[in-house]
Design an enzyme around this catalytic site. Structure first.
Site, PDB file in Angstrom:
ATOM      1  N   TYR A   1      35.239 -93.711  39.549  1.00 35.89           N
ATOM      2  CA  TYR A   1      35.068 -94.873  40.455  1.00 35.89           C
ATOM      3  C   TYR A   1      34.029 -95.123  40.922  1.00 35.89           C
ATOM      4  CZ  TYR A   1      36.990 -97.977  43.982  1.00 35.89           C
ATOM      5  OH  TYR A   1      37.132 -98.900  44.752  1.00 35.89           O
TER       6      TYR A   1
ATOM      7  N   SER B   1      32.755-101.647  46.986  1.00 38.35           N
ATOM      8  CA  SER B   1      33.462-100.449  47.798  1.00 38.35           C
ATOM      9  C   SER B   1      32.362 -99.575  48.377  1.00 38.35           C
ATOM     10  CB  SER B   1      34.383 -99.559  46.978  1.00 38.35           C
ATOM     11  OG  SER B   1      34.664 -98.186  47.527  1.00 38.35           O
TER      12      SER B   1
END
Length: 243
Positions: A142, A129
């Site tokens: 995250y 990501s």
């Protein structure tokens, strides 16, 4: 026939990637926890459904057994985000769950399938990501999990420099899938929808899958180390054009 494993294949980027790999002639092992979804997907694309929670040693061992010793493509896609609280209000159980899937679970799958990938001179595509690039408010857990996954990518490429296995990474930015933000916000649909408010064309799962398949199907001497993929409206993690 060439073979591929896609983790997190029950929805979103994983399901789209499984479909596109199958369209390219791969026999795809669709791995995820939700049995009904992967069985339906496997039936649709002529693949194989393998129930697999990547946090489970036994499940991952079954996945490795199903592959039977040779694997051309592994797409490490399973993972996801939970919550958007600042560090001062962090739910550390959610942090632990994100690290257990995105980081440790990805390592577990990679370790188990590496012999089969080496035997086939295969390729691993890690779906990380843009969250691995830097922190943002509410994203510490995250970001930490995805940065940890990137560390696996970078270390593994160095460790396998003399082996016939390619190690690649794709870093999606803003992708509107049916579940990512909904899961992040515990099923709160209105909060999930606000992530994409005013963004005319966020990426779709098919956009990311198309790039994954491109990376996976380059000639065996070509290694695409890392691709960052964002919608045109997202100039950076923190700068998005909304109308």
């Amino acid at each position: 026939m060439k073979t591929a494993v896609v983790t997190g294949a029950s929805s979103g980027i994983g399901a789209a990637t499984a479909r596109q790999l199958a369209a390219q002639g791969y026999r795809v092992f669709c791995a995820a926890r939700r049995v009904e979804r992967i069985e339906a997907l496997a039936a649709e694309i002529g693949g194989v459904a393998v129930t697999c929670d990547i946090t489970s040693d036994d499940d991952v061992a079954r996945l490795a057994d199903a592959v039977e010793g040779r694997l051309d493509v592994l797409v490490n896609n399973a993972g996801g985000a939970l919550g958007l609280e600042p560090v001062s209000e962090a739910d550390l159980d959610k942090w632990a769950a994100m690290i257990a899937t995105n980081t440790i679970g990805t390592a577990r799958v990679t370790k188990a399938l590496l012999p089969a990938l080496t035997a086939a001179q295969g390729i691993i595509v890690f779906v990380t990501s843009t969250a691995a690039d830097s922190g943002y408010e509410g994203g510490a857990g995250y970001c930490a999990a995805k940065a940890g996954e990137r560390s696996i990518v970078e270390s593994l490429r160095l460790e396998l420099f003399d082996q016939p296995v390619r190690i690649t990474e794709i870093c999606p930015g803003m992708v509107a899938t049916e579940e990512f933000s909904l899961t992040r916000f515990g099923g709160d649909q209105s909060r999930a929808d606000k992530v994409y408010d005013g963004v005319a064309e966020p990426l779709t799962a098919d956009d990311v899958a198309d790039t994954i398949v491109y990376m996976a199907t380059r000639p065996s001497h070509v290694n695409i180390d890392r691709v960052t993929i964002r919608p045109r409206a997202q100039a950076a993690q923190h700068k998005v054009h909304r109308v």
